[in-house]
Motif scaffolding. Structure first.
Motif, PDB file in Angstrom:
ATOM      1  N   SER A 408       0.833  -1.203   0.000  1.00 39.12           N
ATOM      2  CA  SER A 408       0.000   0.000   0.000  1.00 39.12           C
ATOM      3  C   SER A 408       0.867   1.252   0.000  1.00 39.12           C
ATOM      4  CB  SER A 408      -0.906   0.011   1.234  1.00 39.12           C
ATOM      5  OG  SER A 408      -1.899  -0.957   1.109  1.00 39.12           O
ATOM      6  N   GLU A 409       2.025   1.155   0.668  1.00 41.84           N
ATOM      7  CA  GLU A 409       2.859   2.349   0.786  1.00 41.84           C
ATOM      8  C   GLU A 409       3.368   2.800  -0.585  1.00 41.84           C
ATOM      9  OE1 GLU A 409       5.864   2.025   3.727  1.00 41.84           O
ATOM     10  OE2 GLU A 409       6.634   4.032   3.246  1.00 41.84           O
ATOM     11  N   ALA A 410       3.782   1.822  -1.394  1.00 45.94           N
ATOM     12  CA  ALA A 410       4.275   2.172  -2.729  1.00 45.94           C
ATOM     13  C   ALA A 410       3.173   2.819  -3.550  1.00 45.94           C
ATOM     14  CB  ALA A 410       4.798   0.913  -3.423  1.00 45.94           C
ATOM     15  N   ILE A 411       1.969   2.278  -3.429  1.00 46.72           N
ATOM     16  CA  ILE A 411       0.845   2.844  -4.176  1.00 46.72           C
ATOM     17  C   ILE A 411       0.552   4.254  -3.678  1.00 46.72           C
ATOM     18  CG2 ILE A 411      -1.572   2.520  -4.827  1.00 46.72           C
ATOM     19  CD1 ILE A 411      -1.213  -0.460  -4.259  1.00 46.72           C
ATOM     20  N   ARG A 412       0.616   4.424  -2.342  1.00 51.94           N
ATOM     21  CA  ARG A 412       0.275   5.719  -1.754  1.00 51.94           C
ATOM     22  C   ARG A 412       1.196   6.826  -2.255  1.00 51.94           C
ATOM     23  NH1 ARG A 412       0.008   4.419   3.541  1.00 51.94           N
ATOM     24  NH2 ARG A 412       2.157   5.022   3.904  1.00 51.94           N
ATOM     25  N   GLU A 413       2.447   6.485  -2.493  1.00 53.61           N
ATOM     26  CA  GLU A 413       3.369   7.515  -2.977  1.00 53.61           C
ATOM     27  C   GLU A 413       2.945   8.024  -4.351  1.00 53.61           C
ATOM     28  OE1 GLU A 413       7.377   6.029  -2.685  1.00 53.61           O
ATOM     29  OE2 GLU A 413       7.130   5.852  -0.497  1.00 53.61           O
ATOM     30  N   ARG A 414       2.555   7.106  -5.231  1.00 55.78           N
ATOM     31  CA  ARG A 414       2.099   7.524  -6.564  1.00 55.78           C
ATOM     32  C   ARG A 414       0.827   8.363  -6.447  1.00 55.78           C
ATOM     33  NH1 ARG A 414       3.240   2.177  -8.202  1.00 55.78           N
ATOM     34  NH2 ARG A 414       1.046   1.615  -8.143  1.00 55.78           N
ATOM     35  N   VAL A 415      -0.066   7.898  -5.554  1.00 54.50           N
ATOM     36  CA  VAL A 415      -1.332   8.596  -5.369  1.00 54.50           C
ATOM     37  C   VAL A 415      -1.094  10.026  -4.897  1.00 54.50           C
ATOM     38  CG1 VAL A 415      -3.374   8.699  -3.903  1.00 54.50           C
ATOM     39  CG2 VAL A 415      -2.724   6.545  -4.961  1.00 54.50           C
ATOM     40  N   ALA A 416      -0.195  10.172  -3.913  1.00 57.46           N
ATOM     41  CA  ALA A 416       0.060  11.501  -3.350  1.00 57.46           C
ATOM     42  C   ALA A 416       0.602  12.433  -4.429  1.00 57.46           C
ATOM     43  CB  ALA A 416       1.037  11.387  -2.188  1.00 57.46           C
ATOM     44  N   ALA A 417       1.505  11.927  -5.283  1.00 57.35           N
ATOM     45  CA  ALA A 417       2.073  12.767  -6.337  1.00 57.35           C
ATOM     46  C   ALA A 417       0.983  13.202  -7.315  1.00 57.35           C
ATOM     47  CB  ALA A 417       3.173  12.002  -7.068  1.00 57.35           C
ATOM     48  N   ALA A 418       0.118  12.245  -7.681  1.00 60.27           N
ATOM     49  CA  ALA A 418      -0.938  12.570  -8.642  1.00 60.27           C
ATOM     50  C   ALA A 418      -1.916  13.573  -8.051  1.00 60.27           C
ATOM     51  CB  ALA A 418      -1.676  11.299  -9.061  1.00 60.27           C
ATOM     52  N   ARG A 419      -2.257  13.389  -6.786  1.00 66.00           N
ATOM     53  CA  ARG A 419      -3.203  14.296  -6.136  1.00 66.00           C
ATOM     54  C   ARG A 419      -2.595  15.690  -6.059  1.00 66.00           C
ATOM     55  NH1 ARG A 419      -7.844  14.042  -2.610  1.00 66.00           N
ATOM     56  NH2 ARG A 419      -8.252  11.918  -3.289  1.00 66.00           N
ATOM     57  N   GLY A 420      -1.277  15.748  -5.745  1.00 63.86           N
ATOM     58  CA  GLY A 420      -0.596  17.040  -5.674  1.00 63.86           C
ATOM     59  C   GLY A 420      -0.677  17.773  -7.004  1.00 63.86           C
ATOM     60  N   ALA A 421      -0.489  17.029  -8.099  1.00 57.52           N
ATOM     61  CA  ALA A 421      -0.544  17.651  -9.427  1.00 57.52           C
ATOM     62  C   ALA A 421      -1.920  18.243  -9.690  1.00 57.52           C
ATOM     63  CB  ALA A 421      -0.204  16.607 -10.494  1.00 57.52           C
ATOM     64  N   GLN A 422      -2.959  17.538  -9.257  1.00 49.67           N
ATOM     65  CA  GLN A 422      -4.330  18.030  -9.489  1.00 49.67           C
ATOM     66  C   GLN A 422      -4.602  19.302  -8.707  1.00 49.67           C
ATOM     67  OE1 GLN A 422      -7.010  14.765  -8.504  1.00 49.67           O
ATOM     68  NE2 GLN A 422      -5.526  13.373  -9.419  1.00 49.67           N
ATOM     69  N   LEU A 423      -4.202  19.289  -7.423  1.00 51.96           N
ATOM     70  CA  LEU A 423      -4.465  20.458  -6.591  1.00 51.96           C
ATOM     71  C   LEU A 423      -3.691  21.659  -7.114  1.00 51.96           C
ATOM     72  CD1 LEU A 423      -4.556  18.771  -3.081  1.00 51.96           C
ATOM     73  CD2 LEU A 423      -6.459  19.380  -4.578  1.00 51.96           C
ATOM     74  N   GLY A 424      -2.480  21.399  -7.613  1.00 47.04           N
ATOM     75  CA  GLY A 424      -1.691  22.482  -8.168  1.00 47.04           C
ATOM     76  C   GLY A 424      -2.329  23.052  -9.427  1.00 47.04           C
ATOM     77  N   ARG A 425      -2.951  22.189 -10.236  1.00 50.74           N
ATOM     78  CA  ARG A 425      -3.489  22.616 -11.524  1.00 50.74           C
ATOM     79  C   ARG A 425      -4.853  23.281 -11.383  1.00 50.74           C
ATOM     80  NH1 ARG A 425      -3.373  17.818 -14.317  1.00 50.74           N
ATOM     81  NH2 ARG A 425      -5.358  17.397 -13.312  1.00 50.74           N
ATOM     82  N   GLN A 426      -5.784  22.592 -10.684  1.00 49.07           N
ATOM     83  CA  GLN A 426      -7.142  23.133 -10.664  1.00 49.07           C
ATOM     84  C   GLN A 426      -7.703  23.325  -9.265  1.00 49.07           C
ATOM     85  OE1 GLN A 426      -7.067  19.824 -12.355  1.00 49.07           O
ATOM     86  NE2 GLN A 426      -8.497  18.552 -11.223  1.00 49.07           N
ATOM     87  N   GLY A 427      -6.880  23.014  -8.223  1.00 46.04           N
ATOM     88  CA  GLY A 427      -7.327  23.286  -6.867  1.00 46.04           C
ATOM     89  C   GLY A 427      -8.369  22.341  -6.325  1.00 46.04           C
ATOM     90  N   GLU A 428      -8.707  21.297  -7.069  1.00 46.30           N
ATOM     91  CA  GLU A 428      -9.672  20.308  -6.589  1.00 46.30           C
ATOM     92  C   GLU A 428      -9.334  18.977  -7.240  1.00 46.30           C
ATOM     93  OE1 GLU A 428     -13.515  21.545  -7.942  1.00 46.30           O
ATOM     94  OE2 GLU A 428     -12.897  21.698 -10.013  1.00 46.30           O
TER      95      GLU A 428
END
Lengths: 504, 368
Positions: A408-428
C-alpha cells in the motif's frame, strides 16, 4: 454581590459556541431553578449539582438559587453544564473566588459523588475557546488529551469537583495537559490491512489506485466471496496522509459524536454501515443531533456493501453530501451542518443470487430479475460514480504463479504525487471536474481524440459515460506524471465504464 | 399494381384484421377472385363469421393498393407476395403461408437456422443463444429469430457479433419497435439482414399476433433450435409449426428442476436433436460449410496472431484464450503491468479482436 458568572461551551453541529452561566443566590424560599432554554438533561443538572456539592464536602446554599444560561435563545443540551453551574454556585456562596472563573471555559458532567465524567465535542470547544480569547479550559481528565490538540489555550484535566475547587482557589496545582508528541505529519501508522496481502484482483487494485488519486467514487460488482470488502477496506491505506487541518476536522466530527479516545484522529476513517441503516443514521440528525455515517467518513472512505439493498430513500440523502461535501440538517430548533467529503465505494452482486457471470456456479436469475435488481440504484446517484469495476471470483489455479503484490505504501506515494498535481493545476481533485473546467483540463491530443470518438461510436458511450471517461483519463495521466492526456490514458480509462447495466 | 399482387395484399390486410387465416381455407378458389367477390359469395365458398364479413365489406370499400404502395415506399418498406420473385421459397409450400410480407433491409439467401427461447432466460441460456448465433453466422448461416427480449435478442446479437446475416420476424407492425428496449438491436438487425412482418405500418403488438408470427419464423428456416423454454411457451408453438412444416427441431439441454427449461427438455424427450456439442451440431446442420470452427473448444493461445499489432497488444492477444478469461490470468500470462494491459485491451476491443462480458472477463474474438 450575589450574581456570579462562569463560562461554558456548547456544540452546534461540529462547532462550539460560548455559553454564559449566571447564578443568582438571593434570600427567599429555598429553591433551585434553571432558565435559558435548557433541555431535560440540563434540567436534571439541578439534582446532580446539589448532591455533588454536598458529597464533595461543601454546603449547597439554603437560599433561592437561579441559574441562567445565556444566550437565552440557544437551546442547551447535554450534561456538560453540570460543572460550570456547580462552580458558579460555589462562587456565589463564596467558596470559590469569582475572579478565578474569569477567562476560563468550563465543561464537565458531574456524578453524584462529585466525580467528573467525559463530555463530547471538547476538541471543538477548545477551538472555540481559543477563538473567543479564553485563557484556559477546565474539563474532565478523559477529555484533556483531545482538547489539548489545539494550541493556544491551556487545558487542565480535572478528576472531581473538589479538585476543581482547590485548583481554582490556587490551593492545588494541576499540571497543564500538553499536546501529545506524535504529530500527524508522520506517515500514517502501519495498518494491518495492506494491498500486498491481496492476491490477484489487479484490475480492482488498479481501479482503487485511480480512485484514490482522483477522488473518484467506485462501484465494485462481483459474486459473493470475490473480495470486494477486502479490497475496499484497504482503500484508506493508499489515500494521501491526512493534513493537520484535515485531522482536526475529522476529530471534531468524532468529538461531536463522542467517539474520540484521546488525541487527534490520525488515520483516514473507513465507515461501513449496514444496509438497514436509517436515513438519519446515514446523514446525521436526531432530536439531539449527531453526525451520521457519511460525516464520520469525512476525509475517508464510506463503504456501502450490498448497495442495492439500501433503501432508496436512505441513499437519496447521499446526493447532497456527494455534491457539496456537507450535510445540512434542518430541525425546528435550527439548521446545522456537518462536513461530509468522502470517497464512496459501493459494492454489489451482479444479480439477486449473486452468481451471474461466475464460471463455476450457475446463476439462477432471469434476465428481467437481473435488470430489476440492477435498476434499483437511482440514476442521480450513479452519476456520482466514476469507476465501475467487475471483481471476479478467482480459483486457486488462476492465482498460481502470482509474484508478490505491491505494498500500500508504494501505491500511496504515486497517489500523493498525482493528487498534488491536481491540486496544483485546478485546486480540486479530478472527480469534482464538470462542465467547462472539465473540458479545459481534459483536452485530448490528436491520437487520443481519434481513439475517443471511435470508442464513443463503437462502445455506445452516453453523454455521462463520456464525461466519466475524460475525468478518469485525466487521473490516469496524472498517475503517469503526464501533463497531456495520451492515447494510452484514454484507452485505460475505457476499461472502467459500466457494462451490463442500462447506460454506457 | 398487378391484380395478383394486390389480391394477396388484400388477403393479408384482411387476415391481420380478422385474426384468422383465410388463405389456408381457400381451397381451389384463386386468391385474385377474393377482392372481387361480395361478402355473401365469399362466405358461401369459405365459412365466415358475421364479424369477419363486416370487416371484409369495410376493407373492400377502403382498399387502395396504390396508396398502400406509396405509403410503404415512403416508409422505406418493401412488399413481397407469393407471386413476387423475392418471396422466400421455403414459405411457398406452407398451408398457411403469409399472403404478404413487409420487409425492411434485404432478405438474405442461403441456409437459415431459427433460434428461439424464453424471454426470461437464464444467463447461461443467453450465453448459449449468443454462442450458437455467432457460430452459425460464422459458418454462413442466416440466424432467424423474433426480436423479443431474452433468447431472441441474444441470438440476433450473436449473429451480429459473428459478422453474419440475421432476420427478425415481428408480431407487430413493420415500423413498430416492440419491446422498446430493443430499439438499438432493431436498427442493427436491419443493417445486417432484414426485419420482416406480416403486419402493416402502425399495427399494434396484439397477443394473438405472436403465435402467428412464430409460424413465419419456423417457415423461413430449415432448422429450428429451442434454447431455453418453459412449458406452454411461444418457443414450443414455433417448434410445433416447424414440425408441421417438416423442419428439423433441435433443443439445448437444460438443468433439472428449472421451470424455464422444462419445455425445451420435453422436446428432447420427444425426440428433438440434442445440441450437446457446438461442432457436432454445426457439422450436422451445415454439412457443406464444415470446417474448423475456431470456437471455445479449439483454438486458444496458440491460434495464429494477426500481423502488425503493436507489441503490447500482440502479447495480450497471445495470452488470451477463446474462453472467458479473468484479467488477472491475462496479466499473469502476458507479464504486462496492469495499466499497460488495460490500455492494450481497449485498443484490441476497438479493433474487434477482444470482447468482454458483464462479469469482467475477457474473450478473444475470432476475426476472419
Amino acid at each position: 454581590m450575589s450574581v456570579c458568572r462562569a463560562w461554558s461551551l456548547t456544540l452546534l453541529g461540529i462547532d462550539a459556541l460560548p455559553v454564559e452561566v449566571e447564578v443568582d443566590v438571593s434570600s427567599g424560599l429555598p429553591g433551585f431553578s434553571i432558565v435559558g432554554l435548557p433541555d431535560t438533561a440540563v434540567q436534571e443538572a439541578r439534582e446532580r449539582v446539589r448532591v455533588a456539592i454536598s458529597n464533595s464536602g461543601f454546603k449547597f446554599p439554603t437560599k433561592k438559587v437561579i441559574v441562567n444560561l445565556a444566550p437565552a435563545n440557544l437551546r442547551k443540551e447535554g450534561p456538560a453544564f453540570d460543572l460550570p453551574i456547580a462552580l458558579a454556585v460555589l462562587a456565589a456562596s463564596g467558596v470559590v473566588p469569582a475572579t478565578s472563573l474569569e477567562r476560563a471555559g468550563i465543561v464537565g458532567e458531574l456524578s453524584l459523588d462529585g466525580g467528573l465524567r467525559g463530555v463530547r465535542g471538547t476538541l471543538s470547544m477548545a477551538e472555540a475557546a481559543r477563538h473567543r480569547g479564553m485563557q484556559r479550559l477546565v474539563l474532565p481528565e478523559v477529555n484533556a488529551p483531545e482538547a489539548a490538540s489545539i494550541n493556544g489555550v491551556e487545558v487542565y484535566g480535572i478528576g472531581d469537583l473538589r479538585q476543581a475547587v482547590e485548583f481554582l482557589k490556587g490551593d492545588r496545582a494541576v499540571s497543564r495537559t500538553l499536546p501529545s508528541g506524535d504529530g500527524i505529519h508522520a506517515r500514517p501508522p502501519e495498518t494491518r490491512e495492506d494491498f500486498a496481502d491481496v492476491a490477484g484482483q489487479r484490475l480492482a487494485k488498479r481501479a482503487l489506485e485511480v480512485a484514490a488519486a482522483g477522488g473518484h467514487n467506485v462501484l465494485l460488482s462481483g459474486p459473493p466471496g470475490s473480495g470486494k470488502t477486502m479490497l475496499a477496506r484497504r482503500l484508506p491505506g493508499i489515500l494521501p496522509a491526512l493534513t493537520v487541518d484535515e485531522s482536526i476536522e475529522v476529530t471534531k466530527v468524532y468529538s461531536a459524536a463522542g467517539q474520540v479516545d484521546g488525541g487527534l484522529v490520525k488515520v483516514r476513517p473507513f465507515r461501513a454501515p449496514h444496509h438497514t441503516i436509517s436515513t438519519s443514521g446515514l446523514a446525521g440528525g436526531g432530536s439531539n443531533p449527531r453526525p451520521g455515517e457519511v460525516s464520520l467518513a469525512h476525509h475517508g472512505v464510506l463503504f456501502l456493501d450490498e448497495f442495492p439493498e439500501f433503501s432508496r430513500q436512505t441513499l437519496e440523502v447521499l446526493r447532497q453530501p456527494l455534491e457539496d461535501g456537507q450535510v445540512t440538517i434542518s430541525r425546528v430548533a435550527g439548521t446545522l451542518s456537518y462536513p461530509a467529503r468522502v470517497t464512496l465505494v459501493c459494492s454489489m452482486n451482479p444479480c439477486p443470487c449473486g452468481y451471474a457471470g461466475d464460471n463455476r456456479r450457475a446463476c439462477r436469475c432471469s434476465a428481467s430479475q437481473i435488470e430489476r435488481y440492477q435498476g434499483r440504484i437511482s440514476g442521480p446517484l450513479l452519476d456520482r460514480l466514476d469507476l465501475f469495476v467487475d471483481v471476479p471470483r478467482l480459483t486457486r489455479d488462476e492465482l498460481r504463479g502470482e509474484e508478490p503484490a505491491e505494498t500500500s505504501e508504494a501505491i500511496r506515494e504515486r497517489v500523493a504525487a498525482a493528487r498534488g498535481a491536481q491540486l496544483g493545476r485546478q485546486g480540486e481533485p479530478n472527480a469534482s471536474l464538470a462542465g467547462r473546467p472539465l473540458r479545459e483540463t481534459c483536452r485530448l491530443g490528436g491520437d487520443a481524440e481519434a481513439l475517443f470518438s471511435q470508442a464513443i461510436d463503437r462502445m455506445g458511450l452516453s453523454g455521462r459515460g463520456h464525461d466519466r471517461v475524460l475525468r478518469v483519463a485525466r487521473t490516469v495521466a496524472d498517475l503517469a506524471g503526464s501533463g497531456d492526456i495520451g492515447l494510452e490514458h484514454v484507452a485505460e480509462a475505457l476499461n472502467y465504464r459500466r457494462f451490463s447495466l442500462v447506460d454506457g | 399494381m398487378d391484380s395478383a399482387r394486390s389480391a394477396y395484399l388484400f388477403l393479408s390486410l384482411l387476415q391481420a384484421r380478422t385474426g384468422s387465416s383465410l388463405i389456408s381455407r381457400l381451397g381451389d378458389l384463386p386468391p385474385e377472385e377474393v377482392p372481387r367477390m361480395s361478402a355473401e359469395q365469399l362466405s358461401r365458398a369459405v365459412k365466415m363469421t358475421d364479424r369477419a364479413m363486416g370487416i371484409f365489406d369495410k376493407l373492400r370499400r377502403e382498399f387502395d393498393p396504390d396508396r398502400v404502395e406509396k405509403e410503404l415506399s415512403e416508409a422505406g418498406v418493401g412488399l413481397l407476395t407469393p407471386v413476387d420473385a423475392g418471396y422466400p421459397e421455403r414459405l411457398i409450400g406452407m398451408v398457411d403461408l403469409p399472403p404478404a410480407l413487409f420487409v425492411r433491409g434485404s432478405l438474405p439467401g442461403g441456409p437459415a437456422v431459427a433460434l428461439v427461447g424464453s424471454r426470461k432466460a437464464s444467463v447461461t441460456g443467453l450465453g448459449s443463444a449468443r454462442r450458437l448465433g455467432r457460430a452459425l453466422a460464422e459458418r454462413g448461416a442466416c440466424v432467424v429469430s423474433g426480436l423479443a427480449l431474452g433468447i431472441d435478442a441474444a441470438a440476433h446479437e450473436g449473429a451480429l457479433a459473428g459478422g453474419g446475416t440475421t432476420v427478425g420476424v415481428l408480431g407487430c407492425g413493420i415500423d413498430v419497435v416492440y419491446p422498446r428496449s430493443n430499439r438499438g438491436l432493431f436498427s442493427r438487425v436491419e443493417g445486417s439482414g432484414s426485419i420482416i412482418s406480416e403486419y402493416y405500418l402502425g399495427e399494434a403488438p396484439l397477443a394473438w399476433r405472436f403465435p402467428a408470427r412464430n409460424r413465419v419464423i419456423a417457415g423461413l428456416s430449415e432448422t429450428l433450435v429451442v434454447v431455453e423454454a418453459p412449458e406452454k411457451s411461444g418457443a414450443l408453438i414455433t417448434a410445433r409449426h416447424a414440425l408441421e412444416a417438416g423442419r428439423d427441431v433441435w433443443a439445448v439441454p437444460g438443468p433439472l428442476g428449472v421451470a424455464e427449461c422444462r419445455g425445451s427438455n420435453r422436446l428432447l424427450a420427444d425426440g428433438a436433436g440434442v445440441v450437446w456439442d457446438l461442432d457436432a451440431f454445426l457439422d450436422e446442420v451445415l454439412p457443406e460449410a464444415a470446417g474448423p470452427y475456431p470456437g471455445p473448444q479449439g483454438g486458444g493461445a496458440n491460434a495464429a496472431l494477426p500481423e502488425g499489432l503493436p507489441e503490447n497488444e500482440a502479447r495480450v492477444l497471445a495470452a488470451l484464450g477463446f474462453e472467458a478469461t479473468p484479467v488477472d490470468v491475462v496479466a499473469g500470462n502476458s507479464g504486462l503491468e496492469v495499466r499497460e494491459l488495460l490500455s492494450a485491451v481497449s485498443m484490441l476491443e476497438l479493433k474487434g479482436y477482444v470482447g468482454r462480458d458483464a462479469a469482467g472477463t475477457l474473450v478473444r474474438k475470432p476475426v476472419d
